[in-house]
Design a protein around this motif. Sequence first.
Motif, PDB file in Angstrom:
ATOM      1  N   CYS A 182      -3.431  10.699  10.680  1.00  0.00           N
ATOM      2  CA  CYS A 182      -2.288  11.204  11.441  1.00  0.00           C
ATOM      3  C   CYS A 182      -2.718  12.363  12.337  1.00  0.00           C
ATOM      4  O   CYS A 182      -3.264  13.367  11.852  1.00  0.00           O
ATOM      5  CB  CYS A 182      -1.180  11.663  10.499  1.00  0.00           C
ATOM      6  N   PRO A 183      -2.469  12.275  13.664  1.00  0.00           N
ATOM      7  CA  PRO A 183      -2.928  13.313  14.581  1.00  0.00           C
ATOM      8  C   PRO A 183      -1.873  14.364  14.917  1.00  0.00           C
ATOM      9  O   PRO A 183      -2.134  15.267  15.706  1.00  0.00           O
ATOM     10  CB  PRO A 183      -3.258  12.504  15.838  1.00  0.00           C
ATOM     11  N   VAL A 184      -0.676  14.235  14.332  1.00  0.00           N
ATOM     12  CA  VAL A 184       0.442  15.094  14.711  1.00  0.00           C
ATOM     13  C   VAL A 184       0.142  16.551  14.346  1.00  0.00           C
ATOM     14  O   VAL A 184      -0.364  16.843  13.250  1.00  0.00           O
ATOM     15  CB  VAL A 184       1.734  14.616  14.025  1.00  0.00           C
ATOM     16  N   ARG A 185       0.493  17.454  15.242  1.00  0.00           N
ATOM     17  CA  ARG A 185       0.117  18.857  15.088  1.00  0.00           C
ATOM     18  C   ARG A 185       0.612  19.474  13.785  1.00  0.00           C
ATOM     19  O   ARG A 185      -0.122  20.186  13.099  1.00  0.00           O
ATOM     20  CB  ARG A 185       0.658  19.656  16.281  1.00  0.00           C
ATOM     21  N   LYS A 186       1.869  19.194  13.419  1.00  0.00           N
ATOM     22  CA  LYS A 186       2.423  19.825  12.223  1.00  0.00           C
ATOM     23  C   LYS A 186       1.723  19.355  10.955  1.00  0.00           C
ATOM     24  O   LYS A 186       1.800  20.018   9.915  1.00  0.00           O
ATOM     25  CB  LYS A 186       3.931  19.560  12.128  1.00  0.00           C
ATOM     26  N   ARG A 227      -1.965  21.958   8.828  1.00  0.00           N
ATOM     27  CA  ARG A 227      -1.973  22.266   7.396  1.00  0.00           C
ATOM     28  C   ARG A 227      -3.230  21.723   6.709  1.00  0.00           C
ATOM     29  O   ARG A 227      -3.322  21.732   5.478  1.00  0.00           O
ATOM     30  CB  ARG A 227      -0.732  21.668   6.723  1.00  0.00           C
ATOM     31  N   GLY A 228      -4.171  21.242   7.499  1.00  0.00           N
ATOM     32  CA  GLY A 228      -5.396  20.698   6.927  1.00  0.00           C
ATOM     33  C   GLY A 228      -5.262  19.281   6.433  1.00  0.00           C
ATOM     34  O   GLY A 228      -6.141  18.780   5.723  1.00  0.00           O
ATOM     35  N   GLU A 229      -4.171  18.592   6.818  1.00  0.00           N
ATOM     36  CA  GLU A 229      -3.887  17.241   6.339  1.00  0.00           C
ATOM     37  C   GLU A 229      -4.146  16.221   7.436  1.00  0.00           C
ATOM     38  O   GLU A 229      -4.498  16.561   8.562  1.00  0.00           O
ATOM     39  CB  GLU A 229      -2.435  17.173   5.856  1.00  0.00           C
ATOM     40  N   GLY A 230      -3.924  14.950   7.121  1.00  0.00           N
ATOM     41  CA  GLY A 230      -4.081  13.900   8.122  1.00  0.00           C
ATOM     42  C   GLY A 230      -5.479  13.905   8.711  1.00  0.00           C
ATOM     43  O   GLY A 230      -6.491  14.014   8.013  1.00  0.00           O
ATOM     44  N   VAL A 278       0.857  -1.182   0.000  1.00  0.00           N
ATOM     45  CA  VAL A 278       0.000   0.000   0.000  1.00  0.00           C
ATOM     46  C   VAL A 278       0.897   1.237   0.000  1.00  0.00           C
ATOM     47  O   VAL A 278       1.715   1.413   0.906  1.00  0.00           O
ATOM     48  CB  VAL A 278      -0.920   0.025   1.235  1.00  0.00           C
ATOM     49  N   LEU A 279       0.753   2.074  -0.997  1.00  0.00           N
ATOM     50  CA  LEU A 279       1.481   3.332  -1.095  1.00  0.00           C
ATOM     51  C   LEU A 279       0.608   4.415  -0.481  1.00  0.00           C
ATOM     52  O   LEU A 279      -0.440   4.759  -1.016  1.00  0.00           O
ATOM     53  CB  LEU A 279       1.798   3.649  -2.559  1.00  0.00           C
ATOM     54  N   GLN A 280       1.054   4.948   0.668  1.00  0.00           N
ATOM     55  CA  GLN A 280       0.214   5.886   1.404  1.00  0.00           C
ATOM     56  C   GLN A 280       0.696   7.324   1.248  1.00  0.00           C
ATOM     57  O   GLN A 280       1.881   7.612   1.416  1.00  0.00           O
ATOM     58  CB  GLN A 280       0.168   5.541   2.897  1.00  0.00           C
ATOM     59  N   PHE A 281      -0.249   8.213   0.961  1.00  0.00           N
ATOM     60  CA  PHE A 281       0.030   9.640   0.820  1.00  0.00           C
ATOM     61  C   PHE A 281      -0.658  10.430   1.923  1.00  0.00           C
ATOM     62  O   PHE A 281      -1.686  10.023   2.461  1.00  0.00           O
ATOM     63  CB  PHE A 281      -0.506  10.167  -0.518  1.00  0.00           C
ATOM     64  N   PHE A 282      -0.094  11.620   2.210  1.00  0.00           N
ATOM     65  CA  PHE A 282      -0.850  12.601   2.981  1.00  0.00           C
ATOM     66  C   PHE A 282      -0.702  13.948   2.300  1.00  0.00           C
ATOM     67  O   PHE A 282       0.305  14.244   1.664  1.00  0.00           O
ATOM     68  CB  PHE A 282      -0.412  12.640   4.442  1.00  0.00           C
ATOM     69  N   GLY A 283      -1.747  14.725   2.414  1.00  0.00           N
ATOM     70  CA  GLY A 283      -1.773  16.036   1.777  1.00  0.00           C
ATOM     71  C   GLY A 283      -3.165  16.603   1.884  1.00  0.00           C
ATOM     72  O   GLY A 283      -3.998  16.127   2.656  1.00  0.00           O
TER      73      GLY A 283
END
Length: 362
Positions: free
Chosen positions: A125-129, A133-136, A91-96
């Motif tokens: 993903c719950p990480v703040r950074k 950015r509206g991601e995760g 599985v190729l996973q992206f975030f954006g």
Amino acid sequence: MSLPEGVARLVTETECPSERTAGGIAVGGVSVANPLWLAPLADVSAFPVREMFRRLGAGLTHTEMISLSGLLHGNRATARMLPETGEAPLVLQFFGCGAEDVRRGTAVALARGAPPQVLQLNMACPVRKVVRRGEGARLLETPDVAEVMVKALGEFGLPVWVKIRLCAEGHPLSTENFVEMLFEAGADHVSVHGRTQKQLYAGKADRDAVERIARAFPERISGSGDVYRVEDVLEYLRRGCVGVLVARGGMRDPFLVPRSLAALGYPVEPALCLPSPADRVDLLMELGFRMKEREGERGALSLMKRFLSGMFKGTRGAAHLRTTISTLRTVDDVAAVLHAWQETVEGSDDYGGEGTEERTDA
């Protein structure tokens, strides 16, 4: 293919939903050998780690979260995360964030990396950074954006998966409605982590909530969160999940994977369930040397030290190994210490290692 002999005591056909084929289990548009999968772990799920877990029996692996923005800006570190030849199923996973980034970034990934079997969007993903950015996991609050991203990913003709967390009170949609939206947008499979974004990794994953979603969408949901013991794997399957993601539990005890598969009745090499000193040393050193080839000495040492405790947990002298190896600066030095330990304990009738399941609060 029926459930392997012995599974019926623990997991019934109706409580472990999946379409089983001669090649394995059909899940979300791909065939996997079994329902136990390596999760996408940031800074961990590199190619050599994926290799190691396939060797241990994982039926499917994920890449790390790969930044669509990083791909579009030509970031070299991001490009090194892409799939390599011979990985399957992967599985190729992206975030954006945004459909256009999905289109452009995915095109770059498929042009530069080996072809995966599945494309996945991370909405967990719950990480703040990431969320700022509206991601995760922030995408759980913007279902309209999430919907167009899934549709955009579907344009590439590969199965589309999504990884999410639980929607919190005040979110536009409930978790069930959010998942329904994902499937209507074209997703083939959804992995659900049983915590909200604000929980990060604190507290316990809500398996009742994961079960409700799995029962609502049979054969289309995998479960994630607090998988540390064989019993945790079996429970997710009993609760209706078609797959179980091994994350931090696989780092704490990599041999959780073969032990769980053995409990499910799959054929597993006995040495993987109760590995000898030599088996443990060989596995960690293979990981180290493979990482050194790719990331250099520093990257290899960092990853080896992260797996060291789990790899040698319960064995005689494990604490001394951790202390000694923490000061070393080369992979060869680690190899020398491990082989010296192996010679010391190999002739012993009791080197430890059995009953290596770890507490979830460890």
